[in-house]
Design a protein around this motif. Structure first.
Motif, PDB file in Angstrom:
ATOM      1  N   SER A   1       0.840  -1.196   0.000  1.00 45.50           N
ATOM      2  CA  SER A   1       0.000   0.000   0.000  1.00 45.50           C
ATOM      3  C   SER A   1       0.875   1.247   0.000  1.00 45.50           C
TER       4      SER A   1
ATOM      5  N   ASN B   1      -4.159  -1.582  -9.492  1.00 49.91           N
ATOM      6  CA  ASN B   1      -4.029  -0.566  -8.446  1.00 49.91           C
ATOM      7  C   ASN B   1      -4.984   0.574  -8.803  1.00 49.91           C
TER       8      ASN B   1
ATOM      9  N   GLU C   1      -1.490   3.665  -4.060  1.00 46.72           N
ATOM     10  CA  GLU C   1      -2.328   4.829  -4.304  1.00 46.72           C
ATOM     11  C   GLU C   1      -1.471   6.067  -4.492  1.00 46.72           C
TER      12      GLU C   1
ATOM     13  N   ASN D   1      -1.795  -4.665  -6.342  1.00 42.86           N
ATOM     14  CA  ASN D   1      -1.541  -4.318  -4.955  1.00 42.86           C
ATOM     15  C   ASN D   1      -2.587  -3.283  -4.540  1.00 42.86           C
ATOM     16  N   ASN D   2      -2.324  -2.571  -3.459  1.00 41.42           N
ATOM     17  CA  ASN D   2      -3.242  -1.528  -2.989  1.00 41.42           C
ATOM     18  C   ASN D   2      -2.549  -0.166  -2.991  1.00 41.42           C
TER      19      ASN D   2
END
Length: 318
Positions: free
Chosen positions: A122, A166, A146, A143-144
């Motif tokens: 993340s 993502n 951002e 994935n996460n």
């Protein structure tokens, strides 16, 4: 099957260690990362290893390829990995690694292939990682991650970067065709600011109305009354107080302002609008000077003036 026996630590002359696709389980013994002669490959992929990636991975200063993909590893990628100075390929994809992408990866100057896909990583993508001179392929998909994608290095070539999966990344080079980034202010901060302004305004109104309501009454309309008031800095204001007991009052108020603010005054609900004070009275006084609240004199303008005003309003509406 089974676990890697600790007896491997006695193999001091091993140059490479490959046990991929063997259904091995348990945690990865730290002794493997302390083999003194290991300098080529470490391949533990496609097994069932669990637990965290040992901090001792940083002891593999001479290993060129580390592949521990498709296992069940969790936790963060340790910063000690920056000590693997000879590493050219790092594959940790297909695990459950969490946390952010460590900036320490930028210390691996010879890194050519980095695959961290299909994890639970993340946060933002470090700019430093994309600036590695020898990096040929960077896979961060699924994935996460951002935030804004770096606009430099490997990110400039869409065939060398994979960010699929993502959904919260944005910006970056146009070739990546990602959504435009927008600046966001946390909603709680906005609410707190609006609430503070509203409370300050309403507190001022409360004080003013408590001190001199009847004395400063300017007039009454269909849905409430208008009072004259003076703010703390001397600014004169006209305060319109809506009478919620009258049918249609709430609808009228909603049409005059975008945000509603309500307070409790003498155990009765009311809503108020604050305008800049104008000394010439209200519209009713000018249109109907002989009414109860009028000025008692002639209208300020005659029929022709009123007709011109009506024409102007009609043109505006059209």
């Amino acid at each position: 099957m089974g676990v890697i026996p600790f007896s491997f630590r006695n193999f001091g002359s091993l140059l490479l260690f490959i046990v991929s696709t063997n259904n091995l389980n348990g945690s990865i013994p730290e002794e493997i990362f302390q083999l003194p002669s290991l300098s080529m490959f470490l391949n533990l992929s496609q097994n069932s290893f669990t637990g965290k990636l040992p901090v001792s991975i940083g002891s593999l200063a001479n290993v060129s390829v580390i592949e521990i993909s498709r296992n069940h590893l969790s936790g963060e990628i340790p910063d000690s990995i920056q000590n693997c100075k000879s590493m050219q390929r790092l594959l940790l994809n297909g695990n459950a690694l969490s946390g952010g992408i460590p900036k320490s990866l930028s210390q691996l100057k010879g890194l050519q292939y980095l695959d961290l896909s299909s994890n639970d990583l993340s946060g933002a993508i470090p700019v430093q990682v994309g600036l590695l001179d020898d990096l040929q392929l960077l896979n961060l998909s699924f994935n996460n991650l951002e935030g804004k994608v770096p606009n430099s290095g490997v990110f400039l070539e869409f065939n060398r970067i994979d960010l699929e999966g993502n959904d919260r990344v944005c910006g970056g080079p146009r070739v990546l065709m990602l959504p435009v980034c927008h600046s966001h202010v946390h909603s709680k901060r906005i609410l707190a600011l609006k609430l503070a302004i509203a409370l300050a305004s309403l507190a001022t109104i409360f004080i003013l109305l408590s001190c001199a309501c009847s004395k400063n009454l300017l007039g009454s309309g269909s849905f409430g009354s208008v009072f004259r008031g003076v703010l703390g800095d001397g600014t004169a204001v006209a305060t319109k107080v809506i009478d919620l007991q009258r049918h249609g009052a709430a609808t009228s108020f909603a049409a005059e302002c975008e945000a509603l603010r309500g307070i409790n005054f003498k155990n009765e609900d009311f809503k108020a609008l604050v305008y800049e004070y104008m000394v010439n009275g209200n519209l009713e006084q000018w249109l109907y000077p002989d009414s109860n609240h009028g000025r008692g004199d002639k209208p300020a303008f005659g029929l022709l003036s009123r007709l011109n005003i009506a024409i102007n309003v009609a043109c505006a509406l059209e």
